[in-house]
Enzyme design. Structure first.
Site, mmCIF file in Angstrom:
data_model
loop_
_atom_site.group_PDB
_atom_site.id
_atom_site.type_symbol
_atom_site.label_atom_id
_atom_site.label_comp_id
_atom_site.label_asym_id
_atom_site.label_seq_id
_atom_site.Cartn_x
_atom_site.Cartn_y
_atom_site.Cartn_z
ATOM 1 N N TYR A 1 -10.729 1.772 10.946
ATOM 2 C CA TYR A 1 -11.963 2.065 10.193
ATOM 3 C C TYR A 1 -12.322 1.019 9.147
ATOM 4 C CZ TYR A 1 -8.515 4.202 6.987
ATOM 5 O OH TYR A 1 -7.434 4.433 6.169
ATOM 6 N N LYS A 2 -11.530 -0.040 9.036
ATOM 7 C CA LYS A 2 -11.856 -1.081 8.058
ATOM 8 C C LYS A 2 -12.677 -2.171 8.765
ATOM 9 C CE LYS A 2 -8.143 0.191 4.964
ATOM 10 N NZ LYS A 2 -6.695 0.246 4.787
ATOM 11 N N ASP B 1 1.911 -4.649 8.688
ATOM 12 C CA ASP B 1 0.744 -3.786 8.560
ATOM 13 C C ASP B 1 -0.479 -4.706 8.454
ATOM 14 O OD1 ASP B 1 -1.357 -2.219 7.638
ATOM 15 O OD2 ASP B 1 -0.086 -0.958 6.389
ATOM 16 N N ARG C 1 -12.894 -4.728 -6.785
ATOM 17 C CA ARG C 1 -12.605 -5.409 -5.522
ATOM 18 C C ARG C 1 -13.885 -5.609 -4.716
ATOM 19 N NH1 ARG C 1 -8.492 -2.683 -1.207
ATOM 20 N NH2 ARG C 1 -10.246 -1.253 -1.126
ATOM 21 N N PHE D 1 0.861 -1.183 0.000
ATOM 22 C CA PHE D 1 0.000 0.000 0.000
ATOM 23 C C PHE D 1 0.903 1.240 0.000
ATOM 24 C CE2 PHE D 1 -2.865 3.143 1.888
ATOM 25 C CZ PHE D 1 -4.037 2.890 1.197
HETATM 26 C C1 PLP Z 1 -6.009 1.456 4.552
HETATM 27 C C2 PLP Z 1 -4.556 1.225 4.669
HETATM 28 C C3 PLP Z 1 -3.747 2.149 5.326
HETATM 29 C C4 PLP Z 1 -4.315 3.425 5.829
HETATM 30 O O1 PLP Z 1 -3.387 4.251 6.429
HETATM 31 P P1 PLP Z 1 -3.873 5.527 7.249
HETATM 32 O O2 PLP Z 1 -2.629 6.287 7.459
HETATM 33 O O3 PLP Z 1 -4.474 5.034 8.519
HETATM 34 O O4 PLP Z 1 -4.861 6.254 6.407
HETATM 35 C C5 PLP Z 1 -2.401 1.833 5.465
HETATM 36 N N1 PLP Z 1 -1.895 0.671 4.991
HETATM 37 C C6 PLP Z 1 -2.660 -0.224 4.345
HETATM 38 C C7 PLP Z 1 -2.071 -1.493 3.849
HETATM 39 C C8 PLP Z 1 -4.010 0.043 4.150
HETATM 40 O O5 PLP Z 1 -4.773 -0.837 3.489
#
Ligand code: PLP
Length: 420
Positions: A230-231, A205, A379, A133
């Site tokens: 939030y997921k 992560d 997705r 990500f």
């Molecule tokens: C959604 C997501 C994030 C989000 O990061 P924020 O800084 O909390 O917005 C980070 N890493 C991954 C792999 C994600 O899917």
């Protein structure tokens, strides 16, 4: 289709029968979902938990509205980051005193990367994966710019080259457990062990794992982890994230965002920073109490179930989705970009198609909310707490309709918004 075709066409059970036999089906009632909508995007933003909604009202009207500043003690606001951390801990296989809720994943990664690199004198490389990500990679790049490439140097490996990139110059291995596009799961235990054999510290992560996969941080000897509120934890838009540091590393670790909430005794107002010894040292500024309270309440849904049950259903929903796609003849229309074996992927399925964006928009207009990930991925996320087998079947029927009638070819579905 290459392999595992027989899996996809296995014994067919009706959605009704599967829902009737689902031990966690009733949890759907703890969420408020719009009518005529099948929400397959809980992997990006979890649905509204009714517990969370009630708590939001209470925190605003009673705690903030009436008790004002006394709420820091009276309603234990000051303990909230640790309290929420301890609620998340069992979901990620973490014993007590190692998890705290704060900030965003991005900010938490900065703390961990910086602290971990300091613990690895003489090593400068941070190995990560090319299709990680982006924010994870951006945070390494920011640190590299600040520290200089002799202290922090990002090395990006393709998935099949991660192991061979691990050598004695590597300080940190930074990986996302479940790939955000394909849903493919890394073998956390093996990769952590291989990294440790070379003296490398590992940061995982858990954005697409926490609350839906049976993660076992302690058992896998993980050093550090971050995850998303939030997921699959349903904490609401922009909910705070969490951070995990293995107990045995906490004394040696220190992070650079040395704000007062991470101080050993913040209310002594000493001019000198002395970080708290425990996981609290990861805190920086005042926590966002509204948002964290909402996440705290949303987590109550996990009290009566085990994360193994959630994972079992997640696999069941993914398998059933594949089965419906096969039955409806939809597998030829897409390239299946996720692992075919649902044990190898998180709670999502990614289908590649040149018109993925427009197909996604056409689905949304028909009440099936999926999402699009650049460049060509459609997705579907299956949040087991509130998605039923019936929902999956209906979503597939809708997809069949969109593909057969080619409704997605209409011009309005090709207009791109800012957030996809
Ligand atoms: C959604 C997501 C994030 C989000 O990061 P924020 O800084 O909390 O917005 C980070 N890493 C991954 C792999 C994600 O899917």
């Amino acid at each position: 289709m290459k392999s595992n075709e027989s899996n996809l066409l296995g014994s067919e059970q009706s959605a009704e029968a599967l829902d009737a036999a689902d031990p966690i089906a009733k949890l759907k009632q703890r969420f408020e979902l719009p009518e005529n909508t099948i929400y397959l995007d809980g992997n990006s933003l979890g649905a509204l938990s009714i517990d969370a909604k009630k708590r939001a009202r209470d925190v605003i009207e009673a705690q903030w509205g009436k008790d004002l500043i006394t709420s820091w003690n009276k309603h234990n606001w000051i303990e909230l980051p640790l309290q929420v951390g301890e609620k998340i801990a069992p979901l990620i296989g973490a014993g007590p005193g190692q998890t705290v809720c704060c900030d965003s994943i991005s900010v938490n990664l900065f703390k961990l990367l910086s602290g971990a690199i300091t613990m690895q004198p003489g090593r400068c490389k941070v190995v990560s994966q090319k299709d990680n990500f982006p924010t994870d990679l951006y945070m390494v790049q920011g640190l590299q710019q600040q520290l200089g490439a002799d202290k922090c140097q990002m090395v990006l490996a393709d998935e099949d080259k991660i192991e061979s990139s691990l050598d004695e110059n590597v300080a940190v291995l930074l990986l996302t457990h479940v790939n955000f596009r394909s849903g493919k799961i890394h073998d956390m235990k093996t990769l952590t062990r291989l990294a440790h054999q070379k003296g490398i510290l590992v940061i995982w992560d858990l954005a697409h794992s926490a609350g839906v996969l049976d993660v076992q941080l302690d058992e896998c000897n993980v050093d550090f982890a971050v995850g998303c509120g939030y997921k699959y934890l349903n904490g609401g838009p922009g909910a705070p994230a969490f951070i995990y540091i293995a107990k045995h590393l906490q004394e040696r670790f220190s992070q650079p965002l040395s704000g007062w909430m991470g101080h050993r005794s913040p209310f002594e107002f000493s001019p000198h920073y002395q970080g708290s010894e425990g996981i609290n040292q990861c805190l920086a500024g005042t926590p966002s109490i509204l948002s964290m309270s909402v996440l705290d309440a949303a987590l109550d849904v996990f009290e009566q179930i085990s994360i193994k049950q959630v994972r079992t259903k997640s696999i069941g929903l993914g398998d059933y989705f594949q089965q419906c796609l096969a039955t409806l003849g939809l597998l030829n229309e897409f390239e299946f970009s996720s692992p075919l074996d649902s044990n190898q992927r998180g709670s999502q399925v990614a289908l590649a198609h040149n018109d993925a964006y427009a197909i996604c928009q056409a689905l949304i207009e028909c009440g099936v909310v999926a999402d699009f990930r650049s460049p060509n991925i459609l997705r579907f996320g299956f949040a087991p707490l509130y998605i039923s087998y019936g929902d999956v079947q209906q979503a597939c029927d809708t997809l069949k309709h969109v593909m057969t009638n080619k409704t997605y070819q209409q011009a309005r579905f090709h207009q791109r918004s800012t957030v996809t």
